[in-house]
Design a protein around this motif. Structure first.
Motif, PDB file in Angstrom:
ATOM      1  N   LEU A  90       2.410   5.985  -2.539  1.00  0.00           N
ATOM      2  CA  LEU A  90       3.066   7.137  -2.309  1.00  0.00           C
ATOM      3  C   LEU A  90       4.326   7.450  -3.063  1.00  0.00           C
ATOM      4  CD1 LEU A  90       2.912   6.716   1.729  1.00  0.00           C
ATOM      5  CD2 LEU A  90       1.387   7.903   0.547  1.00  0.00           C
ATOM      6  N   ASN A 116       4.455   9.981  -6.473  1.00  0.00           N
ATOM      7  CA  ASN A 116       3.225  10.367  -6.802  1.00  0.00           C
ATOM      8  C   ASN A 116       3.006  11.788  -5.878  1.00  0.00           C
ATOM      9  OD1 ASN A 116       2.234   8.727  -8.441  1.00  0.00           O
ATOM     10  ND2 ASN A 116       0.705   7.711  -6.915  1.00  0.00           N
ATOM     11  N   SER A 117       2.303  12.575  -6.567  1.00  0.00           N
ATOM     12  CA  SER A 117       1.889  13.793  -5.642  1.00  0.00           C
ATOM     13  C   SER A 117       0.586  13.467  -5.038  1.00  0.00           C
ATOM     14  CB  SER A 117       1.747  15.191  -6.572  1.00  0.00           C
ATOM     15  OG  SER A 117       0.832  15.157  -7.518  1.00  0.00           O
ATOM     16  N   ASP A 118      -0.136  12.596  -5.504  1.00  0.00           N
ATOM     17  CA  ASP A 118      -1.540  12.401  -4.694  1.00  0.00           C
ATOM     18  C   ASP A 118      -1.454  10.730  -4.668  1.00  0.00           C
ATOM     19  OD1 ASP A 118      -4.088  11.434  -4.561  1.00  0.00           O
ATOM     20  OD2 ASP A 118      -4.804  13.204  -5.698  1.00  0.00           O
ATOM     21  N   PRO A 119      -1.775  10.414  -3.404  1.00  0.00           N
ATOM     22  CA  PRO A 119      -1.713   9.071  -2.867  1.00  0.00           C
ATOM     23  C   PRO A 119      -2.767   8.224  -3.266  1.00  0.00           C
ATOM     24  CG  PRO A 119      -2.281  10.182  -1.181  1.00  0.00           C
ATOM     25  CD  PRO A 119      -2.220  11.441  -2.149  1.00  0.00           C
ATOM     26  N   PHE A 120      -4.024   8.822  -3.887  1.00  0.00           N
ATOM     27  CA  PHE A 120      -5.113   8.103  -4.034  1.00  0.00           C
ATOM     28  C   PHE A 120      -5.546   8.236  -5.640  1.00  0.00           C
ATOM     29  CE2 PHE A 120      -5.726  10.014   0.193  1.00  0.00           C
ATOM     30  CZ  PHE A 120      -5.688   8.886   0.909  1.00  0.00           C
ATOM     31  N   SER A 132       0.702  -1.156   0.192  1.00  0.00           N
ATOM     32  CA  SER A 132       0.096   0.135  -0.107  1.00  0.00           C
ATOM     33  C   SER A 132       1.042   1.209  -0.009  1.00  0.00           C
ATOM     34  CB  SER A 132      -1.023  -0.082   1.182  1.00  0.00           C
ATOM     35  OG  SER A 132      -0.207   0.006   2.575  1.00  0.00           O
ATOM     36  N   ALA A 133       2.050   1.153   0.730  1.00  0.00           N
ATOM     37  CA  ALA A 133       2.842   2.320   0.656  1.00  0.00           C
ATOM     38  C   ALA A 133       3.400   2.830  -0.722  1.00  0.00           C
ATOM     39  CB  ALA A 133       4.024   2.097   1.612  1.00  0.00           C
TER      40      ALA A 133
END
Lengths: 101, 463
Positions: free
Chosen positions: B254, B257-261, B250-251
């Motif tokens: 991050l 990426n500027s956006d984790p979602f 899951s990490a």
């Protein structure tokens, strides 16, 4: 008052493409995350002041399932130009370490 | 594309980037598990604008050839497609041709006869400028404008491909697909999408596996296998003894990426805010809940341009008077050097810059140093002259040389001699480059931006 470095087990920075820097703050545990991730000095306005960028462009993402706070902001100049000092943005997290929460 | 709820498509990701050191036994392990495709990328913007502006690769030819040899021989034996995205670092036409030539050399040395598809995605700056004129191009933050002149000024522009050109090439019979610039995820998602796996899991799996072993506990150990189904994907390391955990997997959303979602891709947005990560055993993680939301098709553009030239000098300083007054010394040095260049070179020098960066003091951050910090023991003072031509940058460095060597902290001090490590002291660093584009172009048919060439080595051999 604890410093950012005291409440995180790992902090890193990196380019997110040539125009952005992203910071990942991995808090020590759930308690540290819940107590400090929302601290005023980690909000966009304070980050903007620390890195000298426009606060309206600072992105701020709490990621509770990882006890992570992710913060992204635009670079002053695109990666790799004439005055580049940190090609991959990998050292940009350091100025956050001693910020008091 | 047809959907089949029983479909599980296995993608063997041998390494984060071609040229970093593929391990034969890792790849063999993945093949033994029933991989349907081998896929990885060979580039990114990560290492700076020079690679796109010059078309030269970051990794050495030998390193790329060594990895590609393993993968091409395995491809020939296992008869599954091999996909390589962003060939030669930048994925420009020149970088792709460089990779093609290595592949042809390997084929000849080992008697291999694959059908190789080459996907070119470099764009003519004039064409992109005219698309900008007609409003087909939008800037992405922090950029705000799309003036045609910006695109015309670029030395090279590439458009980031999605999975479609890879799928088309495989359907046309390619054994190996060497792609120009492509999103990291698309290369890995292509075959799962082609074979009817779920789009959310396919794209999310692509993102998690794009750096190979980086989503495992031993990040430098080999690659991973992703198994993509209709509503989930599993990820596991290729190497025995390595592990994926809920955290390592899951990490990875991050990373860089500027956006984790959310991740913007050519035909839509990958959304992972509701994804669930669950360990299946001590080495495999299952991910569910990933969504891909279809959006109008766009391709991201990357462009770079050459600016001026730089000549550098490095001098080492242990002089205690300097170390006790670093900021003052650097300011004094800078004004002396600029004045000397103006006095000797006059108007001929044109626009120039001298940057002094004291390593061991504040060269990395460039910020003032707090007084209570203990003094440095040594400084590595980097001198960087930037000018319009290499000749001018070098003349500036040579003009500054005696002062960089001998300038005392104050005029009344005896003349010091600092420690140059090299003779000649100046080093011509070459041209400087800058990324210019952070834009997307609206695309009605990806074929307008991608040119496919098929090389059939079997036919060539028999001819």
């Amino acid at each position: 008052m604890p410093k950012v470095n005291d409440v995180c087990r790992y902090i890193r920075s990196k380019n997110a493409g040539p125009f952005w820097i992203t910071l990942d703050l991995f808090f020590t545990d759930k308690e540290a995350y819940e107590e400090f991730a929302s601290a005023p000095h980690l909000q966009p306005k304070s980050i903007a002041a620390l890195y000298d960028v426009d606060a309206s462009l600072v992105k701020h993402f709490p990621v509770p399932n990882l006890n992570v706070l992710k913060i992204s902001f635009p670079r002053h100049a695109p990666q790799g130009g004439a005055m580049e000092r940190d090609m991959h943005g990998g050292q940009q997290y350091v100025r956050l370490l001693d910020v008091e929460l | 594309m047809k959907k089949n709820s029983d479909t599980v498509v296995k993608v063997l990701v041998p390494i984060g980037a071609l040229g970093m050191g593929v391990d034969q036994s890792d790849v063999d392990a993945g093949i033994a598990q029933g991989a349907h495709v081998i896929a990885c990328d060979a580039g990114s913007t990560d290492s700076g604008p020079a690679y796109l502006a010059t078309g030269l690769a970051k990794y050495s030819r030998d390193a790329v050839k060594s990895d590609l040899t393993i993968l091409m021989r395995v491809q020939a034996a296992a008869k599954i497609p091999l996909l390589i995205g962003s060939c030669g670092t930048s994925g420009s036409d020149q970088a792709l041709d460089w990779t093609r030539d290595i592949a042809l050399e390997i084929a000849e040395e080992f008697g291999l006869t694959p059908r190789i598809a080459l996907l070119y995605s470099e764009q003519d700056p004039k064409k992109i400028a005219s698309l900008a004129e007609s409003g087909e191009i939008s800037p992405l933050p922090p950029l705000e404008t799309s003036e045609p002149e910006l695109f015309r000024s670029c030395d090279h522009i590439v458009a980031l491909m999605g999975p479609e050109p890879y799928i088309a090439a495989i359907e046309a019979g390619a054994d190996i697909v060497l792609g120009g610039r492509t999103t990291d995820t698309a290369v890995l998602a292509a075959v799962p999408l082609m074979r009817g796996a779920g789009s959310g899991p396919a794209w999310h799996a692509g993102k998690i596996a794009e750096c190979g072993g980086l989503c495992t506990i031993r990040t430098r150990e080999g690659g991973v296998m992703i198994s993509v189904g209709s509503d989930h994907f599993d990820v596991e390391p290729l190497r025995h003894g390595n592990r994926c955990t809920e955290n390592t997997v899951s990490a990875h959303m991050l990373y860089e990426n500027s956006d984790p979602f959310e991740l913007h891709e050519p035909g839509g947005i990958l959304k992972v805010a509701d994804a669930k990560y669950e360990s299946l055993d001590d080495r495999r993680v299952r991910v569910t809940g990933s969504k891909f939301v279809v959006r109008p098709y766009t391709m991201k553009l990357e462009g770079a341009v050459g600016l001026g030239f730089q000549t550098i000098m490095l001098v080492g300083i242990q002089d205690r008077k300097v170390l006790a007054n670093v900021d003052m010394f650097i300011d004094r040095m800078h004004s002396v050097l600029v004045a000397r260049v103006n006095a000797t070179m006059g108007a001929r020098v044109g626009q120039f810059d001298i940057s002094l960066r004291p390593y061991g003091w504040n060269a990395v951050c460039g910020l003032p140093v707090e007084r209570e910090n203990s003094p440095a023991r040594e400084l590595g003072l980097l001198f960087v002259a930037t000018a319009k031509t290499q000749e001018l940058a070098t003349q500036i460095a040579k003009t500054c040389n005696p002062w960089l060597f001998h300038l005392p902290v104050s005029d009344t001090d005896a003349m010091p001699s600092y420690a140059f490590p090299f003779s000649p002291a100046e080093i011509e660093r070459g041209q400087i480059f800058e990324f210019k584009l952070n834009h997307v172009v609206a695309v009605s048919d990806w074929r307008d931006f991608v040119r496919t060439t098929m090389l059939d080595l079997e036919v060539t051999c028999n001819a």
